[in-house]
Scaffold this motif. Structure first.
Motif, PDB file in Angstrom:
ATOM      1  N   TYR A 144       0.834  -1.199   0.000  1.00  0.00           N
ATOM      2  CA  TYR A 144       0.000   0.000   0.000  1.00  0.00           C
ATOM      3  C   TYR A 144       0.872   1.254   0.000  1.00  0.00           C
ATOM      4  O   TYR A 144       0.566   2.246  -0.666  1.00  0.00           O
ATOM      5  CB  TYR A 144      -0.918   0.027   1.226  1.00  0.00           C
ATOM      6  CG  TYR A 144      -1.924  -1.116   1.292  1.00  0.00           C
ATOM      7  CD1 TYR A 144      -2.314  -1.807   0.134  1.00  0.00           C
ATOM      8  CD2 TYR A 144      -2.485  -1.502   2.499  1.00  0.00           C
ATOM      9  CE1 TYR A 144      -3.232  -2.847   0.209  1.00  0.00           C
ATOM     10  CE2 TYR A 144      -3.409  -2.531   2.580  1.00  0.00           C
ATOM     11  CZ  TYR A 144      -3.770  -3.211   1.433  1.00  0.00           C
ATOM     12  OH  TYR A 144      -4.679  -4.230   1.522  1.00  0.00           O
ATOM     13  N   VAL A 145       1.952   1.226   0.772  1.00  0.00           N
ATOM     14  CA  VAL A 145       2.852   2.376   0.837  1.00  0.00           C
ATOM     15  C   VAL A 145       3.378   2.691  -0.562  1.00  0.00           C
ATOM     16  O   VAL A 145       3.442   3.849  -0.971  1.00  0.00           O
ATOM     17  CB  VAL A 145       4.023   2.101   1.808  1.00  0.00           C
ATOM     18  CG1 VAL A 145       5.059   3.223   1.730  1.00  0.00           C
ATOM     19  CG2 VAL A 145       3.512   1.949   3.232  1.00  0.00           C
ATOM     20  N   LYS A 146       3.687   1.633  -1.290  1.00  0.00           N
ATOM     21  CA  LYS A 146       4.255   1.808  -2.619  1.00  0.00           C
ATOM     22  C   LYS A 146       3.267   2.509  -3.559  1.00  0.00           C
ATOM     23  O   LYS A 146       3.596   3.515  -4.199  1.00  0.00           O
ATOM     24  CB  LYS A 146       4.639   0.431  -3.175  1.00  0.00           C
ATOM     25  CG  LYS A 146       5.440   0.472  -4.454  1.00  0.00           C
ATOM     26  CD  LYS A 146       5.854  -0.946  -4.859  1.00  0.00           C
ATOM     27  CE  LYS A 146       6.267  -0.958  -6.319  1.00  0.00           C
ATOM     28  NZ  LYS A 146       6.472  -2.327  -6.813  1.00  0.00           N
ATOM     29  N   VAL A 147       2.027   2.020  -3.618  1.00  0.00           N
ATOM     30  CA  VAL A 147       1.065   2.643  -4.541  1.00  0.00           C
ATOM     31  C   VAL A 147       0.679   4.037  -4.068  1.00  0.00           C
ATOM     32  O   VAL A 147       0.466   4.955  -4.876  1.00  0.00           O
ATOM     33  CB  VAL A 147      -0.207   1.774  -4.753  1.00  0.00           C
ATOM     34  CG1 VAL A 147       0.138   0.487  -5.485  1.00  0.00           C
ATOM     35  CG2 VAL A 147      -0.917   1.493  -3.450  1.00  0.00           C
ATOM     36  N   ALA A 148       0.615   4.220  -2.746  1.00  0.00           N
ATOM     37  CA  ALA A 148       0.248   5.546  -2.219  1.00  0.00           C
ATOM     38  C   ALA A 148       1.301   6.582  -2.600  1.00  0.00           C
ATOM     39  O   ALA A 148       0.976   7.699  -3.027  1.00  0.00           O
ATOM     40  CB  ALA A 148       0.093   5.486  -0.701  1.00  0.00           C
ATOM     41  N   THR A 149       2.565   6.210  -2.474  1.00  0.00           N
ATOM     42  CA  THR A 149       3.652   7.139  -2.781  1.00  0.00           C
ATOM     43  C   THR A 149       3.583   7.584  -4.238  1.00  0.00           C
ATOM     44  O   THR A 149       3.631   8.783  -4.541  1.00  0.00           O
ATOM     45  CB  THR A 149       4.999   6.461  -2.515  1.00  0.00           C
ATOM     46  OG1 THR A 149       4.994   5.951  -1.179  1.00  0.00           O
ATOM     47  CG2 THR A 149       6.149   7.453  -2.671  1.00  0.00           C
ATOM     48  N   ALA A 150       3.430   6.608  -5.133  1.00  0.00           N
ATOM     49  CA  ALA A 150       3.356   6.938  -6.559  1.00  0.00           C
ATOM     50  C   ALA A 150       2.137   7.820  -6.844  1.00  0.00           C
ATOM     51  O   ALA A 150       2.210   8.797  -7.593  1.00  0.00           O
ATOM     52  CB  ALA A 150       3.287   5.652  -7.380  1.00  0.00           C
ATOM     53  N   ARG A 151       1.032   7.479  -6.219  1.00  0.00           N
ATOM     54  CA  ARG A 151      -0.205   8.220  -6.456  1.00  0.00           C
ATOM     55  C   ARG A 151      -0.067   9.685  -6.041  1.00  0.00           C
ATOM     56  O   ARG A 151      -0.483  10.595  -6.758  1.00  0.00           O
ATOM     57  CB  ARG A 151      -1.329   7.555  -5.664  1.00  0.00           C
ATOM     58  CG  ARG A 151      -2.623   8.313  -5.667  1.00  0.00           C
ATOM     59  CD  ARG A 151      -3.585   7.675  -4.675  1.00  0.00           C
ATOM     60  NE  ARG A 151      -4.902   8.271  -4.772  1.00  0.00           N
ATOM     61  CZ  ARG A 151      -5.905   7.940  -3.975  1.00  0.00           C
ATOM     62  NH1 ARG A 151      -5.734   7.001  -3.040  1.00  0.00           N
ATOM     63  NH2 ARG A 151      -7.071   8.529  -4.100  1.00  0.00           N
ATOM     64  N   ILE A 152       0.492   9.919  -4.878  1.00  0.00           N
ATOM     65  CA  ILE A 152       0.565  11.292  -4.362  1.00  0.00           C
ATOM     66  C   ILE A 152       1.561  12.110  -5.178  1.00  0.00           C
ATOM     67  O   ILE A 152       1.329  13.295  -5.447  1.00  0.00           O
ATOM     68  CB  ILE A 152       0.921  11.281  -2.864  1.00  0.00           C
ATOM     69  CG1 ILE A 152      -0.205  10.604  -2.083  1.00  0.00           C
ATOM     70  CG2 ILE A 152       1.149  12.699  -2.341  1.00  0.00           C
ATOM     71  CD1 ILE A 152       0.126  10.268  -0.663  1.00  0.00           C
ATOM     72  N   GLU A 153       2.648  11.465  -5.594  1.00  0.00           N
ATOM     73  CA  GLU A 153       3.615  12.188  -6.418  1.00  0.00           C
ATOM     74  C   GLU A 153       2.988  12.648  -7.722  1.00  0.00           C
ATOM     75  O   GLU A 153       3.358  13.684  -8.279  1.00  0.00           O
ATOM     76  CB  GLU A 153       4.833  11.303  -6.707  1.00  0.00           C
ATOM     77  CG  GLU A 153       5.892  11.407  -5.622  1.00  0.00           C
ATOM     78  CD  GLU A 153       6.993  10.385  -5.792  1.00  0.00           C
ATOM     79  OE1 GLU A 153       7.051   9.738  -6.856  1.00  0.00           O
ATOM     80  OE2 GLU A 153       7.781  10.220  -4.850  1.00  0.00           O
ATOM     81  N   ALA A 154       2.006  11.891  -8.198  1.00  0.00           N
ATOM     82  CA  ALA A 154       1.359  12.240  -9.465  1.00  0.00           C
ATOM     83  C   ALA A 154       0.252  13.281  -9.296  1.00  0.00           C
ATOM     84  O   ALA A 154      -0.319  13.753 -10.273  1.00  0.00           O
ATOM     85  CB  ALA A 154       0.790  10.981 -10.115  1.00  0.00           C
ATOM     86  N   THR A 155      -0.049  13.612  -8.040  1.00  0.00           N
ATOM     87  CA  THR A 155      -1.128  14.580  -7.786  1.00  0.00           C
ATOM     88  C   THR A 155      -0.597  16.001  -7.808  1.00  0.00           C
ATOM     89  O   THR A 155       0.404  16.302  -7.168  1.00  0.00           O
ATOM     90  CB  THR A 155      -1.761  14.306  -6.407  1.00  0.00           C
ATOM     91  OG1 THR A 155      -2.225  12.975  -6.373  1.00  0.00           O
ATOM     92  CG2 THR A 155      -2.915  15.269  -6.142  1.00  0.00           C
ATOM     93  N   LEU A 156      -1.265  16.876  -8.547  1.00  0.00           N
ATOM     94  CA  LEU A 156      -0.814  18.264  -8.635  1.00  0.00           C
ATOM     95  C   LEU A 156      -1.576  19.135  -7.641  1.00  0.00           C
ATOM     96  O   LEU A 156      -2.792  19.011  -7.522  1.00  0.00           O
ATOM     97  CB  LEU A 156      -1.035  18.802 -10.046  1.00  0.00           C
ATOM     98  CG  LEU A 156      -0.213  18.108 -11.125  1.00  0.00           C
ATOM     99  CD1 LEU A 156      -0.569  18.657 -12.503  1.00  0.00           C
ATOM    100  CD2 LEU A 156       1.277  18.280 -10.859  1.00  0.00           C
ATOM    101  N   PRO A 157      -0.874  20.013  -6.957  1.00  0.00           N
ATOM    102  CA  PRO A 157      -1.568  20.946  -6.065  1.00  0.00           C
ATOM    103  C   PRO A 157      -2.356  21.975  -6.878  1.00  0.00           C
ATOM    104  O   PRO A 157      -1.951  22.328  -7.983  1.00  0.00           O
ATOM    105  CB  PRO A 157      -0.441  21.639  -5.297  1.00  0.00           C
ATOM    106  CG  PRO A 157       0.815  20.956  -5.674  1.00  0.00           C
ATOM    107  CD  PRO A 157       0.582  20.199  -6.930  1.00  0.00           C
ATOM    108  N   LEU A 158      -3.472  22.419  -6.337  1.00  0.00           N
ATOM    109  CA  LEU A 158      -4.203  23.528  -6.957  1.00  0.00           C
ATOM    110  C   LEU A 158      -3.390  24.796  -6.748  1.00  0.00           C
ATOM    111  O   LEU A 158      -2.670  24.920  -5.772  1.00  0.00           O
ATOM    112  CB  LEU A 158      -5.560  23.705  -6.278  1.00  0.00           C
ATOM    113  CG  LEU A 158      -6.594  22.620  -6.482  1.00  0.00           C
ATOM    114  CD1 LEU A 158      -7.825  22.909  -5.640  1.00  0.00           C
ATOM    115  CD2 LEU A 158      -6.981  22.559  -7.950  1.00  0.00           C
ATOM    116  N   ASP A 159      -3.504  25.758  -7.676  1.00  0.00           N
ATOM    117  CA  ASP A 159      -2.830  27.007  -7.386  1.00  0.00           C
ATOM    118  C   ASP A 159      -3.675  27.827  -6.414  1.00  0.00           C
ATOM    119  O   ASP A 159      -4.819  27.510  -6.158  1.00  0.00           O
ATOM    120  CB  ASP A 159      -2.496  27.778  -8.663  1.00  0.00           C
ATOM    121  CG  ASP A 159      -3.735  28.148  -9.430  1.00  0.00           C
ATOM    122  OD1 ASP A 159      -3.791  27.829 -10.618  1.00  0.00           O
ATOM    123  OD2 ASP A 159      -4.652  28.733  -8.824  1.00  0.00           O
TER     124      ASP A 159
END
Lengths: 347, 347
Positions: free
Chosen positions: B232-247
């Motif tokens: 789970y840690v592995k998929v979570a890390t990849a997922r969050i890295e791919a998420t862009l912050p709103l401006d």
DNA sequence: CCGCAAGCTGAATCGTTAA
DNA sequence: ATTAACGATTCAGCTTGCG
């Protein structure tokens, strides 16, 4: 008439088919609550709802649940209604007493009292627990009747029903509401129809104005009500005597009030159909606005709902933001109303 | 990565602003459930959801709640999600640990799994508890943002949201769903928007595929996630890295009036926005008052602040003079609150 | 008698700051 | 620690009263 535990103690083991219980909620209210227009909320501040502590409330709950369990037939079920003040105590103690939870049901009130101070979410529901005596019990569940009542779709665990008001609300001799927490008949109607058969015996240990008795009589179920307060017993007795057995026309009154689901623009933002930060414009690209995280929008001069900002920019008294605004992205302009239809279809 | 209790133990006292917890539900499933068409339901039968008894589950819950309480700031809040299998244990133990329930929220699933056997009501919701550390805590609640998200109506305690499916559902390397109970981002979006400010620290002790982290990053909140399972840690890390912050402009929400700087009515008089000697009246021209040079106002009977005189004239316990009184001049009626906004904008 | 406006009410754990 | 002052805040549905 009498104390619910003492009176239940006089009933024989395994003698009732169903129990519906609406115990005190132990609301723990503070001082007066004043409405924005100046009126005072007529709170439930009766002595019967006051307990010294959570432990006292737990003891009381354990006691009446023990009697309820003894009286209930092995294949009978129990329903208990409560709010967040008490339902977690009740649910835990039901499990501790080896009851087996079949469903928790949410009564979504179509017309709850608002949160006047803007401090929390509107407390718009109450919770009911439906339990059997154990995991293996062969309880009554009229699946077909419930499906029929719900337009041939399985009845779900969330029920939308209005609160008890208007002509249904029982009045005392001075024309005031006779009881602070009277439940709507539609709620009891659905419960009795789902979980009892004609002729079954239903016990309500917190009888109040006798909603359970009235609906039981209407549906041809037998009933036992226990109530401590003489005033409530009096109005309940008169009410049930005046209740007629069900005719077909009355059934339609009990059916769900259905209406097209209202979609808030914010839901499209939450679901990503309209991303926060997106640009909105009108069909002729005369005005522009940016979508914010909470579903409000902002132009250079105004911020607020899609409707308010649309009206302000045009200098119009009102504006239908759904048809005025268009999402402006790589695919071109898409009217918000089209996106709303898409959202509804996805549900 | 690690056990949630052990990892929380390493965090300092009163260090996080909000906790979102999606603990094991202790589902206690029996044998396989077969669908009407013959398929088998892919149930949540993972080891991490199994407990020997209710007592074991209670002990586990008490332990992680104690750590959570220690870590949470005094004005922070905690959210816990569960189903009828565990939420009554959790709610009771939250109250036992002196948490103060602010709301219980019902997540009404628009697309729940049906009850294949027709034995119960469709289990179509889950429950969330939102609690402060005690009754007096001054917690964060972005009332205006929630109202904006709901078409300018108060946000209620029942939320209709679809379950997490389709493209949002995180897949593992074999294309299977990575986690059996992934929550929808829309749910976390609403929670974080309602109860945190940008820059706040959010802790999720049961991180799973990192929905909390992904939404926190999108909304400009900081996050801490604790998860035991390496996969789970592995998929979570990849997922969050791919998420862009709103401006930042997209992240803006409707401001709460309570957080706006205070303006004394006298300042408007000083600046000439409301001239001394001007006439004030309510929206229906029922009462009148005259503005005096020092920013007090006078009616025929009373004099004092705009609030005091408004309250006295109406015979109300209190009054918001800013919204009650209107300047009455050649241009018609203008609410004082509008003039206040104008004054603030000019600064 | 109808239509509309104004008023009332419901299980509610309902405020913040400075003197 | 107490008090006073400031000033933020409501939705749906039914009832009553007036024109």
């Amino acid at each position: 008439m009498g104390d619910c535990i003492a009176e239940m103690a006089r009933l024989p083991d395994k003698s009732v088919d169903m129990i519906f219980a609406d115990p005190p909620y132990n609301l723990q209210l503070g001082g007066d609550l004043i409405r924005p227009e100046g009126g005072k909320v007529d709170a439930c501040d009766d002595d019967w709802d006051k307990f010294d502590s959570l432990a006292t409330y737990d003891d009381f709950t354990r006691e009446w649940l023990a009697e309820a369990r003894r009286i209930l037939k092995d294949d009978g079920t129990i329903w208990v209604i409560g709010s967040y003040h008490n339902i977690y105590r009740v649910g835990s103690l039901l499990q501790d007493a080896d009851f087996w939870i079949l469903n928790d049901i949410v009564w979504r009130k179509s017309n709850p009292m608002p949160n006047f101070r803007g401090t929390r979410f509107t407390n718009a529901h109450e919770t009911l627990l439906w339990c059997a005596k154990d995991e293996k019990a062969r309880y009554t569940f009229n699946y077909r009747a419930m499906k029929a009542l719900n337009d041939d779709l399985q009845m779900r665990s969330d029920w939308v029903l209005p609160i008890c008001s208007g002509g249904e609300r029982v009045k005392d001799e001075w024309g005031e509401k006779a009881h602070p927490t009277q439940k709507p008949e539609a709620l009891l109607y659905r419960i009795l129809l789902a979980c009892t058969k004609p002729g079954d015996v239903v016990l309500d240990p917190f009888f109040g104005t006798g909603t359970t008795g009235a609906v039981a009589r209407r549906l041809g179920r037998k009933w036992i009500g226990i109530e401590r307060e003489r005033a409530y017993v009096k109005v309940a007795t008169a009410r049930i005597e005046a209740t007629l057995p069900l005719d077909e026309s009355a059934m339609t009154v009990m059916a769900d009030k259905r209406s097209a689901p209202r979609v808030a623009f914010g839901l499209l933002v939450e679901s990503g159909l309209v991303p926060a930060g997106a640009t909105l414009t009108d069909s002729k690209r005369r005005w522009f606005a940016t979508v914010r995280a909470d579903g409000s929008i902002a132009s250079d001069m105004h911020s607020g709902s899609i409707h308010k900002v649309g009206a302000a920019l045009q200098g119009a008294p009102s504006c239908n933001g759904w048809t005025f605004w268009h999402l402006d992205d790589a695919t071109g302009l898409t009217e918000l109303d089209v996106l709303r239809q898409r959202h509804l279809a996805a549900l």
